[in-house]
Every structure is written in C-alpha cells, then in structure tokens.
Design a protein around this motif. Structure first.
Motif, PDB file in Angstrom:
ATOM      1  N   THR A  87       0.814  -1.229   0.000  1.00  0.00           N
ATOM      2  CA  THR A  87       0.000   0.000   0.000  1.00  0.00           C
ATOM      3  C   THR A  87       0.840   1.267   0.000  1.00  0.00           C
ATOM      4  OG1 THR A  87      -0.139  -0.082   2.407  1.00  0.00           O
ATOM      5  CG2 THR A  87      -1.925  -1.120   1.182  1.00  0.00           C
ATOM      6  N   THR A  88       2.148   1.124  -0.161  1.00  0.00           N
ATOM      7  CA  THR A  88       3.027   2.300  -0.152  1.00  0.00           C
ATOM      8  C   THR A  88       2.602   3.321  -1.195  1.00  0.00           C
ATOM      9  OG1 THR A  88       4.910   1.044   0.647  1.00  0.00           O
ATOM     10  CG2 THR A  88       5.402   3.093  -0.486  1.00  0.00           C
ATOM     11  N   ALA A  89       2.322   2.836  -2.427  1.00  0.00           N
ATOM     12  CA  ALA A  89       1.967   3.761  -3.505  1.00  0.00           C
ATOM     13  C   ALA A  89       0.660   4.473  -3.214  1.00  0.00           C
ATOM     14  CB  ALA A  89       1.861   3.009  -4.827  1.00  0.00           C
TER      15      ALA A  89
ATOM     16  N   LEU B 167      -2.620   1.493 -20.953  1.00  0.00           N
ATOM     17  CA  LEU B 167      -1.777   1.867 -19.822  1.00  0.00           C
ATOM     18  C   LEU B 167      -1.180   0.635 -19.157  1.00  0.00           C
ATOM     19  CD1 LEU B 167      -4.143   4.544 -18.279  1.00  0.00           C
ATOM     20  CD2 LEU B 167      -1.941   5.002 -19.363  1.00  0.00           C
ATOM     21  N   VAL B 168       0.106   0.738 -18.819  1.00  0.00           N
ATOM     22  CA  VAL B 168       0.797  -0.335 -18.105  1.00  0.00           C
ATOM     23  C   VAL B 168       1.638   0.261 -16.988  1.00  0.00           C
ATOM     24  CG1 VAL B 168       0.893  -1.962 -20.043  1.00  0.00           C
ATOM     25  CG2 VAL B 168       2.710  -0.265 -19.765  1.00  0.00           C
ATOM     26  N   ALA B 169       2.053  -0.603 -16.054  1.00  0.00           N
ATOM     27  CA  ALA B 169       2.939  -0.225 -14.962  1.00  0.00           C
ATOM     28  C   ALA B 169       4.093  -1.219 -14.936  1.00  0.00           C
ATOM     29  CB  ALA B 169       2.163  -0.250 -13.642  1.00  0.00           C
ATOM     30  N   PRO B 170       5.132  -0.949 -14.163  1.00  0.00           N
ATOM     31  CA  PRO B 170       6.197  -1.957 -14.002  1.00  0.00           C
ATOM     32  C   PRO B 170       5.622  -3.268 -13.466  1.00  0.00           C
ATOM     33  CG  PRO B 170       6.929   0.166 -13.159  1.00  0.00           C
ATOM     34  CD  PRO B 170       5.467   0.316 -13.464  1.00  0.00           C
ATOM     35  N   ALA B 171       6.244  -4.369 -13.830  1.00  0.00           N
ATOM     36  CA  ALA B 171       5.673  -5.698 -13.579  1.00  0.00           C
ATOM     37  C   ALA B 171       5.346  -5.973 -12.113  1.00  0.00           C
ATOM     38  CB  ALA B 171       6.622  -6.767 -14.108  1.00  0.00           C
ATOM     39  N   ALA B 172       6.162  -5.502 -11.182  1.00  0.00           N
ATOM     40  CA  ALA B 172       5.968  -5.859  -9.769  1.00  0.00           C
ATOM     41  C   ALA B 172       5.023  -4.926  -9.018  1.00  0.00           C
ATOM     42  CB  ALA B 172       7.322  -5.895  -9.064  1.00  0.00           C
ATOM     43  N   THR B 173       4.325  -4.067  -9.724  1.00  0.00           N
ATOM     44  CA  THR B 173       3.382  -3.157  -9.068  1.00  0.00           C
ATOM     45  C   THR B 173       2.301  -3.958  -8.349  1.00  0.00           C
ATOM     46  OG1 THR B 173       3.763  -1.502 -10.797  1.00  0.00           O
ATOM     47  CG2 THR B 173       1.812  -1.217  -9.422  1.00  0.00           C
ATOM     48  N   PRO B 174       2.028  -3.673  -7.069  1.00  0.00           N
ATOM     49  CA  PRO B 174       1.035  -4.444  -6.307  1.00  0.00           C
ATOM     50  C   PRO B 174      -0.343  -4.423  -6.961  1.00  0.00           C
ATOM     51  CG  PRO B 174       2.343  -3.087  -4.841  1.00  0.00           C
ATOM     52  CD  PRO B 174       2.706  -2.663  -6.233  1.00  0.00           C
ATOM     53  N   LYS B 175      -1.064  -5.531  -6.804  1.00  0.00           N
ATOM     54  CA  LYS B 175      -2.366  -5.667  -7.463  1.00  0.00           C
ATOM     55  C   LYS B 175      -3.388  -4.652  -6.973  1.00  0.00           C
ATOM     56  CE  LYS B 175      -2.158 -10.468  -8.979  1.00  0.00           C
ATOM     57  NZ  LYS B 175      -2.820 -11.795  -8.950  1.00  0.00           N
ATOM     58  N   ASP B 176      -3.326  -4.288  -5.677  1.00  0.00           N
ATOM     59  CA  ASP B 176      -4.313  -3.323  -5.188  1.00  0.00           C
ATOM     60  C   ASP B 176      -4.079  -1.946  -5.791  1.00  0.00           C
ATOM     61  OD1 ASP B 176      -1.934  -3.085  -3.608  1.00  0.00           O
ATOM     62  OD2 ASP B 176      -3.060  -1.900  -2.141  1.00  0.00           O
TER      63      ASP B 176
ATOM     64  N   ASP C   7       5.923   1.261  -7.784  1.00  0.00           N
ATOM     65  CA  ASP C   7       5.211   1.861  -6.657  1.00  0.00           C
ATOM     66  C   ASP C   7       3.914   2.557  -7.053  1.00  0.00           C
ATOM     67  OD1 ASP C   7       6.226   4.015  -8.016  1.00  0.00           O
ATOM     68  OD2 ASP C   7       7.566   4.687  -6.417  1.00  0.00           O
ATOM     69  N   GLY C   8       3.516   2.400  -8.310  1.00  0.00           N
ATOM     70  CA  GLY C   8       2.286   3.034  -8.762  1.00  0.00           C
ATOM     71  C   GLY C   8       2.438   4.486  -9.129  1.00  0.00           C
ATOM     72  N   LEU C   9       3.632   5.029  -8.961  1.00  0.00           N
ATOM     73  CA  LEU C   9       3.857   6.441  -9.266  1.00  0.00           C
ATOM     74  C   LEU C   9       4.474   6.659 -10.642  1.00  0.00           C
ATOM     75  CD1 LEU C   9       5.097   7.703  -5.792  1.00  0.00           C
ATOM     76  CD2 LEU C   9       2.803   7.832  -6.776  1.00  0.00           C
ATOM     77  N   THR C  10       4.813   5.565 -11.331  1.00  0.00           N
ATOM     78  CA  THR C  10       5.250   5.643 -12.726  1.00  0.00           C
ATOM     79  C   THR C  10       4.453   4.629 -13.523  1.00  0.00           C
ATOM     80  OG1 THR C  10       7.504   6.324 -12.169  1.00  0.00           O
ATOM     81  CG2 THR C  10       7.153   5.395 -14.357  1.00  0.00           C
ATOM     82  N   ILE C  11       3.728   5.113 -14.528  1.00  0.00           N
ATOM     83  CA  ILE C  11       2.988   4.258 -15.446  1.00  0.00           C
ATOM     84  C   ILE C  11       3.328   4.718 -16.861  1.00  0.00           C
ATOM     85  CG2 ILE C  11       1.142   3.796 -13.805  1.00  0.00           C
ATOM     86  CD1 ILE C  11      -0.569   5.879 -15.211  1.00  0.00           C
ATOM     87  N   GLY C  12       2.856   4.012 -17.848  1.00  0.00           N
ATOM     88  CA  GLY C  12       3.202   4.406 -19.214  1.00  0.00           C
ATOM     89  C   GLY C  12       2.236   3.855 -20.235  1.00  0.00           C
TER      90      GLY C  12
END
Length: 327
Positions: free
Chosen positions: A21-23, A258-267, A86-91
C-alpha cells in the motif's frame, strides 16, 4: 529474544501489507504520478494521454505527462519497465512497443511479455485502405474487389507506401497481399506523413493509413477510402466496408493502453484501473476522442493483458513474413 510463531506471521503479513500500500499512501499524500508517453508530444497517443490525465485529477491527483520518444517507442517503454513498481510511474503500451517491436528489433531493452503489468486498454483506432482519388477513378477502382481484380490482372504494377519497414501500414499491406493473393511493391518512407504525401502526389497507388491521419483528405475528396481494417464498419466512415467483408477475418488496427512496471502491487493496479476506466467511460472523454476518430476501449487488467498477448502472437508471423528487421 524469541517471538511466538503467530507473532512472526502477523509481523510478516503486516510488512507485506505495508509494502503493497506504499503507492496508495504516497498518492494520498499528493505525490504526482508520472505517465510516460513513448512518442513525441502532439500526436494522437499524447493527446489522449493528456486528456485522461486531466480527468483522473480528482481521484488520483496530479498526473504529469513525460514524453520519451525514440527507437520506435522502445526508449519510453523501457523507462516504464525499469521504474520503481510503486504506482507512481505508469506508461503507454502501444501496438508498436508491445506487439510489433519484439519481433522487429534484433535487440530489445525490455521483455514486452514479462516486464509490465497491464492496467487498462485505452483506445482503438481503425486503419483504412486509401487510394489517391484520381488514380482510383482512372483505374476504375471503386471497391476492394476492384483493387484485387486489377492487381491480379496487372501483376507487379501496383505499389503501396508506408511509414517505414515494420510499420503498421507495412504490416497491414503484407497481410492484405497474402490474404488477397496479390503482389504489390512496398515503398517505405521515413514516417507516416511522407507516405501520405507520396499517395497524394500519386507516387504510390495505395496505403494503409491511420484513420485519424487520413480522414481530412478523405473528407476533402483527395483520397478515396476503399475499406477499413476493423472487423466491423466504422461510424466515422459510413458506407465504407471492412476488408473482412471480402477477406474473412482480416483485422489489423491501432491500439494503446496503460501499463505499470511488472511488480506493481495488485491493489495499486486495481485503483489505477478504476480511475482510468471511469475516465474513459465519461461522455466528455468519448466526445474528445471522437475528434481523433479514436474509440475508448476500457478493460480489466486481465483483459488487456490477454489482448496484448494475442496481438504479439499475430504480429510475430506478420513481421517474420514481411522480412522487416531493425538491427
């Protein structure tokens, strides 16, 4: 000091929850989200990304667009793949970056299949087979069957242009040639605009172009729309049939999401998906995208992931058959 097993399990679970839940906490505290667009500012992908960034401001906070063009989109996509999960970078993931380039480039800086977590598909934009209107009239080509018949009766006399080897227009042309059983010479140009100028000046006979790019010249009568590349007709081009009406199953259009880095938490992915899907479903978004002849295509992360996998499979055979390669 020794702790009971139950306490250890509780502590581990708490640490896992805190990491996941950090992000969300960071975003709640006002940290902006960086949305990397792997193409230059001003194009349809950039415009739609900026429109969505405005619409999610109330739910996600500030979303900053960062344009990172180069290497067919690979530079920007790689920046997303290697960002902190961390959910703060997407692309943006697009047809080129996540379906074509893995087979086109001899060396890839990222793995399109494993280095990203899908959030949602954003858009689908039809491609359209167009001819110079005067050439079509001179050759008596009014519909797709006329073009195929002419090509068969006049072997090797037709050519078509594209924005370059391995581009969407090139691959659509190769698929068309294969399915129709015809031959036409491919003439690659350095980008979509030069390819369209070549068509307008009758240096080439036909192109497969992005509908958003071709539409102004179709409306002005300079280009003749022969067929769209979606399985069904397009409301923006009433009366223009799909290629699939003549060549069953033919479908090749442009998409991005839209995508995020692979290890981004599911929540975190779920929160991003909820916000962006709501933005895509907003009537204002549909109206704005319609000006670009783009159709919003919101999805679940699982649906977008499965779609990208199917697209990579499709383009693997197309790229290999085309012989296109970037070293």
């Amino acid at each position: 000091m020794h702790y009971p097993t139950s306490l250890k399990s509780f502590t581990l679970a708490a640490l896992t929850l805190l990491s996941a839940t950090t992000a969300t906490v960071a975003q709640a505290q006002g940290k902006p989200i960086r949305l990397i667009v792997p193409y230059a500012a001003g194009g349809p992908i950039d415009v739609t990304a900026r429109a969505l960034a405005e619409r999610v401001r109330d739910t996600l906070g500030t979303v900053i667009i960062e344009n990172r063009p180069g290497a067919g989109g690979n530079i920007g996509a790689d920046a997303v793949a290697k960002a902190a999960p961390d959910g703060l970078t997407i692309g943006i993931a697009a047809t080129a970056t996540h379906a074509v380039n893995p087979w086109l480039y001899a060396r890839m800086p990222y793995n399109a299949a494993t280095d990203f977590a899908p959030i949602t598909q954003m858009v689908r934009v039809p491609n359209v087979l167009v001819m110079n209107a005067e050439v079509a009239q001179r050759l008596k080509i009014d519909k797709l069957s006329d073009l195929i018949a002419y090509a068969k009766a006049n072997p090797a006399k037709l050519n078509y242009g594209s924005g370059g080897n391995g581009s969407a227009g090139h691959l659509a042309g190769e698929l068309f040639k294969k399915e129709a059983g015809i031959f036409a010479v491919h003439i690659p140009y350095n980008g979509g605009n030069p390819a369209q100028l070549a068509l307008l000046s009758a240096q080439v006979d036909f192109n497969f172009d992005n509908l958003a790019t071709a539409a102004p010249n179709i409306r002005s009568g300079k280009l003749k729309a022969i067929a769209v590349t979606t399985l069904k007709g397009v409301s923006a081009l009433p009366g223009t049939p799909p290629v699939a009406d003549t060549l069953k199953g033919f479908a090749i259009d442009t998409w991005w999401g839209l995508v995020a880095p692979a290890a981004t938490p599911k929540d975190v992915l779920a929160r991003l998906n909820q916000a962006f899907v709501a933005a895509l479903n907003a009537p204002e978004t549909k109206t704005r995208f319609a000006t670009l002849l783009a159709e919003p295509a919101p999805s679940t992360p699982e649906e977008f992931g499965a779609f990208m996998t199917s697209e990579r499979t499709k383009y693997e055979s197309l790229v290999k058959a085309s012989g296109a390669r970037v070293d």
